[in-house]
Scaffold this motif. Structure first.
Motif, PDB file in Angstrom:
ATOM      1  N   ASP A 148       0.861  -1.187   0.000  1.00 34.12           N
ATOM      2  CA  ASP A 148       0.000   0.000   0.000  1.00 34.12           C
ATOM      3  C   ASP A 148       0.896   1.235   0.000  1.00 34.12           C
ATOM      4  N   ILE A 149       0.382   2.334  -0.560  1.00 33.33           N
ATOM      5  CA  ILE A 149       1.145   3.582  -0.602  1.00 33.33           C
ATOM      6  C   ILE A 149       0.302   4.701  -0.017  1.00 33.33           C
ATOM      7  N   GLU A 150       0.912   5.516   0.830  1.00 33.07           N
ATOM      8  CA  GLU A 150       0.220   6.657   1.410  1.00 33.07           C
ATOM      9  C   GLU A 150       0.993   7.930   1.072  1.00 33.07           C
ATOM     10  N   ASN A 151       0.335   8.818   0.312  1.00 36.71           N
ATOM     11  CA  ASN A 151       0.961  10.094  -0.049  1.00 36.71           C
ATOM     12  C   ASN A 151       0.507  11.247   0.838  1.00 36.71           C
ATOM     13  N   ASP A 152      -0.553  11.026   1.607  1.00 31.52           N
ATOM     14  CA  ASP A 152      -1.049  12.057   2.520  1.00 31.52           C
ATOM     15  C   ASP A 152      -0.497  11.779   3.919  1.00 31.52           C
ATOM     16  N   ILE A 153       0.559  12.453   4.265  1.00 33.48           N
ATOM     17  CA  ILE A 153       1.251  12.185   5.531  1.00 33.48           C
ATOM     18  C   ILE A 153       0.356  12.481   6.733  1.00 33.48           C
ATOM     19  N   SER A 154      -0.608  13.360   6.578  1.00 34.12           N
ATOM     20  CA  SER A 154      -1.451  13.770   7.706  1.00 34.12           C
ATOM     21  C   SER A 154      -2.340  12.640   8.213  1.00 34.12           C
ATOM     22  N   VAL A 155      -2.576  11.603   7.413  1.00 32.87           N
ATOM     23  CA  VAL A 155      -3.463  10.518   7.847  1.00 32.87           C
ATOM     24  C   VAL A 155      -2.691   9.367   8.505  1.00 32.87           C
ATOM     25  N   ILE A 156      -1.379   9.491   8.552  1.00 32.72           N
ATOM     26  CA  ILE A 156      -0.567   8.449   9.181  1.00 32.72           C
ATOM     27  C   ILE A 156      -0.721   8.540  10.697  1.00 32.72           C
ATOM     28  N   ASP A 157      -0.977   7.411  11.331  1.00 38.22           N
ATOM     29  CA  ASP A 157      -1.026   7.358  12.791  1.00 38.22           C
ATOM     30  C   ASP A 157      -0.571   5.971  13.246  1.00 38.22           C
TER      31      ASP A 157
ATOM     32  N   GLU B  68      11.165  20.177   7.312  1.00 37.47           N
ATOM     33  CA  GLU B  68      10.593  20.129   8.658  1.00 37.47           C
ATOM     34  C   GLU B  68      10.130  18.722   9.003  1.00 37.47           C
ATOM     35  N   LEU B  69       9.657  17.968   8.007  1.00 37.83           N
ATOM     36  CA  LEU B  69       9.198  16.606   8.258  1.00 37.83           C
ATOM     37  C   LEU B  69      10.091  15.636   7.489  1.00 37.83           C
ATOM     38  N   THR B  70      10.762  14.781   8.233  1.00 37.47           N
ATOM     39  CA  THR B  70      11.620  13.762   7.628  1.00 37.47           C
ATOM     40  C   THR B  70      11.205  12.397   8.144  1.00 37.47           C
ATOM     41  N   ALA B  71      11.745  11.355   7.545  1.00 39.92           N
ATOM     42  CA  ALA B  71      11.477   9.996   8.025  1.00 39.92           C
ATOM     43  C   ALA B  71      11.913   9.839   9.475  1.00 39.92           C
ATOM     44  N   PHE B  72      12.981  10.518   9.868  1.00 40.70           N
ATOM     45  CA  PHE B  72      13.480  10.408  11.231  1.00 40.70           C
ATOM     46  C   PHE B  72      12.503  11.032  12.224  1.00 40.70           C
ATOM     47  N   LYS B  73      11.927  12.168  11.875  1.00 39.57           N
ATOM     48  CA  LYS B  73      10.936  12.801  12.748  1.00 39.57           C
ATOM     49  C   LYS B  73       9.691  11.917  12.857  1.00 39.57           C
ATOM     50  N   LEU B  74       9.292  11.317  11.733  1.00 36.57           N
ATOM     51  CA  LEU B  74       8.135  10.425  11.744  1.00 36.57           C
ATOM     52  C   LEU B  74       8.388   9.224  12.658  1.00 36.57           C
TER      53      LEU B  74
ATOM     54  N   ASP C 139       8.226  10.534  16.271  1.00 35.61           N
ATOM     55  CA  ASP C 139       6.885  10.927  16.700  1.00 35.61           C
ATOM     56  C   ASP C 139       6.015   9.714  17.014  1.00 35.61           C
ATOM     57  N   TYR C 140       6.144   8.655  16.212  1.00 35.16           N
ATOM     58  CA  TYR C 140       5.288   7.478  16.382  1.00 35.16           C
ATOM     59  C   TYR C 140       6.018   6.295  16.996  1.00 35.16           C
ATOM     60  N   LYS C 141       7.255   6.546  17.459  1.00 37.50           N
ATOM     61  CA  LYS C 141       8.055   5.512  18.124  1.00 37.50           C
ATOM     62  C   LYS C 141       8.044   4.218  17.302  1.00 37.50           C
ATOM     63  N   ILE C 142       8.358   4.360  16.039  1.00 30.78           N
ATOM     64  CA  ILE C 142       8.297   3.230  15.112  1.00 30.78           C
ATOM     65  C   ILE C 142       9.434   2.243  15.389  1.00 30.78           C
ATOM     66  N   SER C 143       9.082   0.988  15.615  1.00 34.29           N
ATOM     67  CA  SER C 143      10.077  -0.066  15.829  1.00 34.29           C
ATOM     68  C   SER C 143      10.012  -1.132  14.741  1.00 34.29           C
ATOM     69  N   LYS C 144       9.077  -1.009  13.818  1.00 30.91           N
ATOM     70  CA  LYS C 144       8.946  -1.988  12.739  1.00 30.91           C
ATOM     71  C   LYS C 144      10.135  -1.903  11.784  1.00 30.91           C
ATOM     72  N   PRO C 145      10.481  -3.030  11.121  1.00 33.14           N
ATOM     73  CA  PRO C 145      11.527  -2.970  10.096  1.00 33.14           C
ATOM     74  C   PRO C 145      11.219  -1.881   9.069  1.00 33.14           C
ATOM     75  N   THR C 146      12.194  -1.033   8.816  1.00 32.05           N
ATOM     76  CA  THR C 146      11.979   0.131   7.961  1.00 32.05           C
ATOM     77  C   THR C 146      13.097   0.274   6.937  1.00 32.05           C
ATOM     78  N   VAL C 147      12.706   0.551   5.693  1.00 30.75           N
ATOM     79  CA  VAL C 147      13.640   0.852   4.612  1.00 30.75           C
ATOM     80  C   VAL C 147      13.547   2.346   4.318  1.00 30.75           C
ATOM     81  N   LEU C 148      14.681   3.014   4.257  1.00 33.70           N
ATOM     82  CA  LEU C 148      14.701   4.448   3.964  1.00 33.70           C
ATOM     83  C   LEU C 148      15.185   4.681   2.530  1.00 33.70           C
ATOM     84  N   ILE C 149      14.488   5.582   1.832  1.00 29.81           N
ATOM     85  CA  ILE C 149      14.840   5.913   0.451  1.00 29.81           C
ATOM     86  C   ILE C 149      15.191   7.391   0.358  1.00 29.81           C
ATOM     87  N   SER C 150      16.286   7.688  -0.325  1.00 29.74           N
ATOM     88  CA  SER C 150      16.723   9.073  -0.483  1.00 29.74           C
ATOM     89  C   SER C 150      17.314   9.258  -1.877  1.00 29.74           C
TER      90      SER C 150
END
Length: 483
Positions: A32-41, A63-69, A72-83
């Motif tokens: 799934d893809i989410e382009n509206d960052i405001s709906v992420i929780d 102001e908003l980066t993957a690191f801030k996200l 903010d949500y204390k994400i511990s799931k496996p994550t891939v970062l793209i830059s």
């Protein structure tokens, strides 16, 4: 194991790259893809096994980066970062790549320029899938249809060993490997130490690490993924009374060279140091599992462990002795240390996970019956437990405390649909010496096998209880449940 397909969520503030994400990731994941960052929780994030996040999530500013996200949500799931730019034109690393070591959940970094090359699509999909499976300790070649849990309880390390307890971790590992019962997860339902002392937890840590090395054929350093497969909750014996005794006793310097402890008057007693009694336990739990959540456990009674959603499991970890203190921790029958009635909303605050494809398992030390004493506080405590079961749609409950084996049963409580159908599984003590057990209490452990035959949700649960008689392990009882 668990779900038929692992679910990935791509978070990117622009939609122009969506087709490329699908072309690459759909080879291995339900994407799934989410382009509206405001709906992420948090609730949305919990539904996925893997996250793929664009580092820069605001087009005009940073102001908003993957690191801030992730923060903010204390994400511990496996994550891939793209830059688009991990390295500057002058070949120096940019600020983003320098941030990565702070986040242990980041399993891979990908350059967007590499991602969009058509001849790289299959290769990148395989690499992401491999790194994801490695982080979650999942076989990349065979998707199991069965998840196996080893349920231990009431180890009560105290520095003393009975004759049968000598080398019992190696005996257990050897037996489970011989019977092809190697667990995917180990759950220990409290009373790991005898008096909550640091040296007792040190002994327990060595014992458990030796057990998993033998069980999982670990050579060298035990990695974070392997440690996360060990789940713990505290029991009443894991509380160190000496650390919090200053709540009840004050130290007085005597004029006759006899210093002494004096018990405070009833009105003077305030349990300001109560939670310090768990400090040794929390330090041990963090060192053993590598789970940073233990650092924040002091001020909450419930923790949702969603690390095993890819197996179709969610664990609701409940500190059933949260209200214990230096006056009621000795298990006096007139002291109700399982009292939940005084817990605040903050103590009980947690993010529940409701998903029809998931089996939710409540893990605690005390049996559900310990919360009902026929008093006002007892009734309220039971109501809180019933609400916990219903709100989290609990299907199973693992517990210990009694030092004995009880035939697995359905709770059949009238608190609601899930209270009526919750499967209750108690584990006996595995290594407590005979002198510390009641005459009829056995030593042993449980193996819970959960099968996924429908392709979506675990639908068959087998609970096997094993008894340890001196140095011999025997299957005692098997009970089957359908979900």
């Amino acid at each position: 194991m668990g779900k038929g397909v692992f679910k990935a969520l791509v978070i990117d503030d622009g939609s122009e790259r969506n087709s490329t994400y699908h072309k690459v990731l759909d080879r291995k994941f339900d994407t799934d893809i989410e382009n509206d960052i405001s709906v992420i929780d948090k609730k949305r994030i919990r539904q996925y096994d893997l996250l793929i996040i664009d580092v820069c999530l605001s087009k005009c500013t940073r102001e908003l980066t993957a690191f801030k996200l992730m923060d903010d949500y204390k994400i511990s799931k496996p994550t891939v970062l793209i830059s688009g730019e991990w390295i500057k034109d002058n070949k120096e690393p940019n600020d983003d790549i320098l941030m990565v070591p702070k986040y242990k959940n980041v399993i891979k970094l990908i350059s967007w320029n590499t991602f969009i090359k058509e001849d790289n699509e299959e290769k990148i999909a395989e690499e992401v899938y491999y790194d994801f499976c490695k982080a979650c300790n999942i076989s990349t070649s065979i998707r199991k249809e069965k998840c196996t849990v080893l349920h231990l309880s009431d180890l009560q390390f105290s520095g003393d060993e009975s004759g049968a307890a000598y080398n019992d971790n190696k005996r257990l590992a050897k037996y489970l490997k011989k019977e092809d019962l190697i667990p995917d997860i180990i759950v220990i339902t409290g009373d790991i130490a005898d008096k909550g002392k640091k040296e007792e937890f040190s002994q327990a840590k060595s014992w458990i690490e030796d057990l998993i090395r033998d069980l999982w054929d670990i050579k060298g350093v035990i990695n974070d993924g392997e440690r996360r497969r060990i789940l713990l909750v505290p029991g009443n014996h894991d509380y160190d009374i000496s650390i919090s005794a200053s709540d009840v006793y004050s130290f007085q310097f005597g004029s006759d060279d006899k210093d002494r402890f004096v018990k405070k008057e009833e009105g003077e007693i305030i349990f300001v140091h109560q939670k310090l009694g768990f400090k040794n336990y929390y330090d041990f739990a963090f060192d053993l599992t590598g789970d940073s959540s233990w650092k924040n456990y002091e001020h909450r009674a419930i923790y949702i462990n969603d690390y095993f959603l890819n197996l179709g499991l969610c664990f609701v970890m409940f500190n059933s002795v949260y209200n214990i203190n230096c006056r009621n921790c000795e298990n006096k029958h007139d002291k109700f240390y399982c009292n939940l009635s005084q817990l605040s909303e903050e103590d009980l605050k947690h993010d529940s996970l409701v998903n029809d494809e998931i089996i939710n398992i409540l893990v605690m030390h005390n049996p559900p019956e310990d919360y009902y004493r026929g008093t006002f506080d007892g009734e309220k405590s039971k109501n809180i437990l019933q609400t916990l079961v219903e709100d989290n749609q609990i299907n199973m409950c693992f517990y210990g405390h009694s030092h004995d084996y009880h035939i697995p049963r359905v709770w059949s409580d009238n608190g609601g649909k899930f209270c009526e159908n919750m499967i209750c599984v108690s584990a006996p003590t595995y290594r407590l010496a005979a002198a510390s057990r009641t005459e009829d209490a056995m030593r042993g452990f449980n193996i819970i096998e959960m099968k996924n035959e429908s392709g979506k949700r675990i639908n068959s649960i087998s609970v096997k209880n094993y008894e340890l008689i001196k140095a011999d392990i025997k299957l005692k009882k098997t009970k089957q449940f359908n979900t």
